[in-house]
Scaffold this motif. Structure first.
Motif, PDB file in Angstrom:
ATOM      1  N   ASP A  40      65.658  30.448  40.965  1.00 53.63           N
ATOM      2  CA  ASP A  40      64.205  30.593  40.888  1.00 53.63           C
ATOM      3  C   ASP A  40      63.744  31.893  41.547  1.00 53.63           C
ATOM      4  O   ASP A  40      62.902  32.616  41.010  1.00 53.63           O
ATOM      5  CB  ASP A  40      63.520  29.411  41.581  1.00 53.63           C
ATOM      6  N   ILE A  41      64.295  32.170  42.712  1.00 55.98           N
ATOM      7  CA  ILE A  41      63.893  33.367  43.454  1.00 55.98           C
ATOM      8  C   ILE A  41      64.308  34.624  42.697  1.00 55.98           C
ATOM      9  O   ILE A  41      63.553  35.597  42.612  1.00 55.98           O
ATOM     10  CB  ILE A  41      64.508  33.336  44.866  1.00 55.98           C
ATOM     11  N   TRP A  42      65.525  34.595  42.127  1.00 55.79           N
ATOM     12  CA  TRP A  42      65.985  35.739  41.322  1.00 55.79           C
ATOM     13  C   TRP A  42      65.070  35.964  40.127  1.00 55.79           C
ATOM     14  O   TRP A  42      64.651  37.094  39.851  1.00 55.79           O
ATOM     15  CB  TRP A  42      67.414  35.477  40.843  1.00 55.79           C
ATOM     16  N   LEU A  43      64.736  34.889  39.418  1.00 56.59           N
ATOM     17  CA  LEU A  43      63.887  35.004  38.236  1.00 56.59           C
ATOM     18  C   LEU A  43      62.494  35.498  38.611  1.00 56.59           C
ATOM     19  O   LEU A  43      61.923  36.369  37.939  1.00 56.59           O
ATOM     20  CB  LEU A  43      63.801  33.649  37.531  1.00 56.59           C
ATOM     21  N   ASP A  44      61.958  34.965  39.687  1.00 57.99           N
ATOM     22  CA  ASP A  44      60.626  35.359  40.142  1.00 57.99           C
ATOM     23  C   ASP A  44      60.589  36.847  40.484  1.00 57.99           C
ATOM     24  O   ASP A  44      59.673  37.577  40.083  1.00 57.99           O
ATOM     25  CB  ASP A  44      60.251  34.517  41.357  1.00 57.99           C
ATOM     26  N   GLU A  45      61.602  37.301  41.196  1.00 58.92           N
ATOM     27  CA  GLU A  45      61.647  38.704  41.610  1.00 58.92           C
ATOM     28  C   GLU A  45      61.815  39.626  40.407  1.00 58.92           C
ATOM     29  O   GLU A  45      61.180  40.685  40.327  1.00 58.92           O
ATOM     30  CB  GLU A  45      62.795  38.909  42.601  1.00 58.92           C
ATOM     31  N   ARG A  46      62.639  39.218  39.478  1.00 57.80           N
ATOM     32  CA  ARG A  46      62.862  40.080  38.313  1.00 57.80           C
ATOM     33  C   ARG A  46      61.612  40.149  37.445  1.00 57.80           C
ATOM     34  O   ARG A  46      61.270  41.218  36.925  1.00 57.80           O
ATOM     35  CB  ARG A  46      64.050  39.564  37.505  1.00 57.80           C
ATOM     36  N   LEU A  47      60.927  39.030  37.276  1.00 61.86           N
ATOM     37  CA  LEU A  47      59.694  39.041  36.495  1.00 61.86           C
ATOM     38  C   LEU A  47      58.608  39.865  37.173  1.00 61.86           C
ATOM     39  O   LEU A  47      57.851  40.586  36.515  1.00 61.86           O
ATOM     40  CB  LEU A  47      59.203  37.606  36.286  1.00 61.86           C
ATOM     41  N   ALA A  48      58.545  39.762  38.484  1.00 59.39           N
ATOM     42  CA  ALA A  48      57.456  40.419  39.204  1.00 59.39           C
ATOM     43  C   ALA A  48      57.694  41.906  39.411  1.00 59.39           C
ATOM     44  O   ALA A  48      56.755  42.708  39.339  1.00 59.39           O
ATOM     45  CB  ALA A  48      57.254  39.734  40.555  1.00 59.39           C
ATOM     46  N   THR A  49      58.955  42.291  39.673  1.00 62.89           N
ATOM     47  CA  THR A  49      59.224  43.682  40.049  1.00 62.89           C
ATOM     48  C   THR A  49      60.229  44.385  39.146  1.00 62.89           C
ATOM     49  O   THR A  49      60.331  45.612  39.181  1.00 62.89           O
ATOM     50  CB  THR A  49      59.767  43.743  41.486  1.00 62.89           C
ATOM     51  N   GLY A  50      60.997  43.611  38.375  1.00 59.82           N
ATOM     52  CA  GLY A  50      62.049  44.206  37.565  1.00 59.82           C
ATOM     53  C   GLY A  50      63.320  44.473  38.340  1.00 59.82           C
ATOM     54  O   GLY A  50      64.307  44.955  37.781  1.00 59.82           O
ATOM     55  N   VAL A  51      63.326  44.164  39.628  1.00 59.00           N
ATOM     56  CA  VAL A  51      64.501  44.402  40.469  1.00 59.00           C
ATOM     57  C   VAL A  51      65.508  43.273  40.278  1.00 59.00           C
ATOM     58  O   VAL A  51      65.154  42.095  40.302  1.00 59.00           O
ATOM     59  CB  VAL A  51      64.097  44.505  41.956  1.00 59.00           C
ATOM     60  N   ASP A  52      66.779  43.641  40.097  1.00 57.31           N
ATOM     61  CA  ASP A  52      67.840  42.649  39.924  1.00 57.31           C
ATOM     62  C   ASP A  52      69.126  43.212  40.518  1.00 57.31           C
ATOM     63  O   ASP A  52      69.739  44.113  39.947  1.00 57.31           O
ATOM     64  CB  ASP A  52      68.040  42.329  38.442  1.00 57.31           C
ATOM     65  N   PRO A  53      69.565  42.711  41.669  1.00 55.75           N
ATOM     66  CA  PRO A  53      70.775  43.236  42.311  1.00 55.75           C
ATOM     67  C   PRO A  53      72.064  42.626  41.762  1.00 55.75           C
ATOM     68  O   PRO A  53      73.148  42.972  42.224  1.00 55.75           O
ATOM     69  CB  PRO A  53      70.579  42.841  43.778  1.00 55.75           C
ATOM     70  N   THR A  54      71.970  41.732  40.780  1.00 49.53           N
ATOM     71  CA  THR A  54      73.151  41.032  40.279  1.00 49.53           C
ATOM     72  C   THR A  54      73.703  41.705  39.023  1.00 49.53           C
ATOM     73  O   THR A  54      73.109  42.630  38.470  1.00 49.53           O
ATOM     74  CB  THR A  54      72.824  39.564  39.948  1.00 49.53           C
ATOM     75  N   TRP A  55      74.841  41.192  38.559  1.00 55.06           N
ATOM     76  CA  TRP A  55      75.459  41.683  37.320  1.00 55.06           C
ATOM     77  C   TRP A  55      74.524  41.512  36.129  1.00 55.06           C
ATOM     78  O   TRP A  55      74.602  42.263  35.151  1.00 55.06           O
ATOM     79  CB  TRP A  55      76.764  40.918  37.082  1.00 55.06           C
ATOM     80  N   LEU A  56      73.620  40.566  36.210  1.00 55.99           N
ATOM     81  CA  LEU A  56      72.727  40.266  35.092  1.00 55.99           C
ATOM     82  C   LEU A  56      71.667  41.341  34.876  1.00 55.99           C
ATOM     83  O   LEU A  56      70.918  41.275  33.897  1.00 55.99           O
ATOM     84  CB  LEU A  56      72.054  38.910  35.323  1.00 55.99           C
ATOM     85  N   ARG A  57      71.592  42.310  35.753  1.00 50.03           N
ATOM     86  CA  ARG A  57      70.595  43.372  35.589  1.00 50.03           C
ATOM     87  C   ARG A  57      70.813  44.160  34.302  1.00 50.03           C
ATOM     88  O   ARG A  57      69.884  44.792  33.786  1.00 50.03           O
ATOM     89  CB  ARG A  57      70.638  44.330  36.778  1.00 50.03           C
ATOM     90  N   ASP A  58      72.042  44.144  33.785  1.00 49.61           N
ATOM     91  CA  ASP A  58      72.351  44.915  32.581  1.00 49.61           C
ATOM     92  C   ASP A  58      71.986  44.178  31.297  1.00 49.61           C
ATOM     93  O   ASP A  58      72.195  44.704  30.202  1.00 49.61           O
ATOM     94  CB  ASP A  58      73.845  45.258  32.550  1.00 49.61           C
TER      95      ASP A  58
END
Length: 305
Positions: A40-58
């Motif tokens: 949830d936190i990962w999804l929230d952060e990616r939706l809000a800021t576009g930041v993704d420190p995981t492999w899924l960023r690609d």
């Protein structure tokens, strides 16, 4: 039930407002209050800021979240919990898939290998091992380029565990090289009974003598045993050897006892176990080797009785 947002830490953005409105209309917004999971936190952060420190960023958010859910659902099948609600199971599936995929391609491959190892039944194919993950990637997501890397990784895993033949189609691509044979597929190609071929390959070192797997799941690297598979249908028994050598049974038995004639296999109950010799005065191979492989069955009764 208390009315609570899907994500406790949601930002006040238009996309979230629209999502909440849709859920309210669908009457599925009222849920117990839960703490946000790492997913949830990962999804929230990616939706809000576009930041993704995981492999899924690609990957696109659609592809990443879809694969998280599909992979997680298959992983959870090993320990199903019927006490959880459908929504709780879905949330857990998303989290389970995310915990794997956040760690990269290697973790994804390891998870797929675990799923493949669980499907150990004699008739278990890739569809059984990977369930809805395989079904979705091979059907409605087959031509979606956002899922191409996931399809390729799954395809590599399948080819490393199941004996696909040249010309087969797997996840939309033609198989151009056979990587694995099973006892069953090799028996089909050579025309030798699978029980006999199993014994020959075990003697050749392809399997341990106590390998408990069904013959359809006993696989080996095809190129490592290609030469012996080509040779087996041409092997001859003692009758053909006697004719080719022009000798007597007694003389032939002496050669065997002296270790001068070494069989190609010491697997039990295989009569045709020797390479053919030219017949005297003919300069050609024994007539028995001229049969097509599909007509040449390895003999199974003991010949030295």
């Amino acid at each position: 039930m208390a009315s609570a947002p899907i994500l406790i830490q949601m930002k006040n953005t238009t996309i979230y407002q629209n999502l909440v409105w849709v859920l309210c209309l669908a009457k599925c917004y009222d849920q117990p209050v839960v703490n946000p999971s790492p997913y949830d936190i990962w999804l929230d952060e990616r939706l809000a800021t576009g930041v993704d420190p995981t492999w899924l960023r690609d990957f696109s958010l659609y592809a990443a979240t879809t694969i998280c859910g599909l992979l997680g659902a298959e992983l959870l099948k090993a320990n199903p919990d019927a006490s959880k609600t459908q929504i709780a199971r879905h949330r857990l599936a998303l989290l389970s898939g995310f915990e794997v995929l956040r760690n990269g391609e290697g973790a994804f491959r390891e998870a797929l290998a675990r799923l493949a190892a669980r499907a150990d039944g004699p008739l278990d194919e890739a569809g059984k091992a990977f369930g809805n993950l395989f079904d979705r990637l091979s059907r409605d997501l087959l031509f979606d380029e956002a899922f191409a890397p996931f399809r390729q990784i799954l395809r590599e895993c399948i080819l490393s565990h199941w004996p696909y033949a040249v010309g087969d189609t797997l996840l939309g691509e033609r198989v151009n090289e056979r990587r694995l044979h099973s006892v069953v597929t090799a028996a089909r190609e050579t025309g030798v009974w699978d029980a006999v071929l199993d014994a020959i390959l075990t003697d050749a070192g392809a399997f341990s003598p106590d390998d408990p797997r069904a013959r359809s799941r006993k696989t080996f690297i095809a190129k490592d045993y290609a030469s012996i598979l080509t040779e087996i249908p041409t092997w001859v028994g003692p009758g053909e050897m006697l004719a080719a050598m022009g000798t007597t049974k007694a003389a032939f038995a002496s050669l065997l006892a002296g270790g001068l004639l070494v069989p190609r296999t010491r697997a039990p109950k295989v009569i045709a176990r020797r390479r053919p010799l030219p017949r005297p005065g003919r300069g050609g191979p024994c007539a028995d080797t001229c049969r097509p492989a599909s007509q040449h069955q390895a003999k199974t009764a003991p010949y030295d009785r």
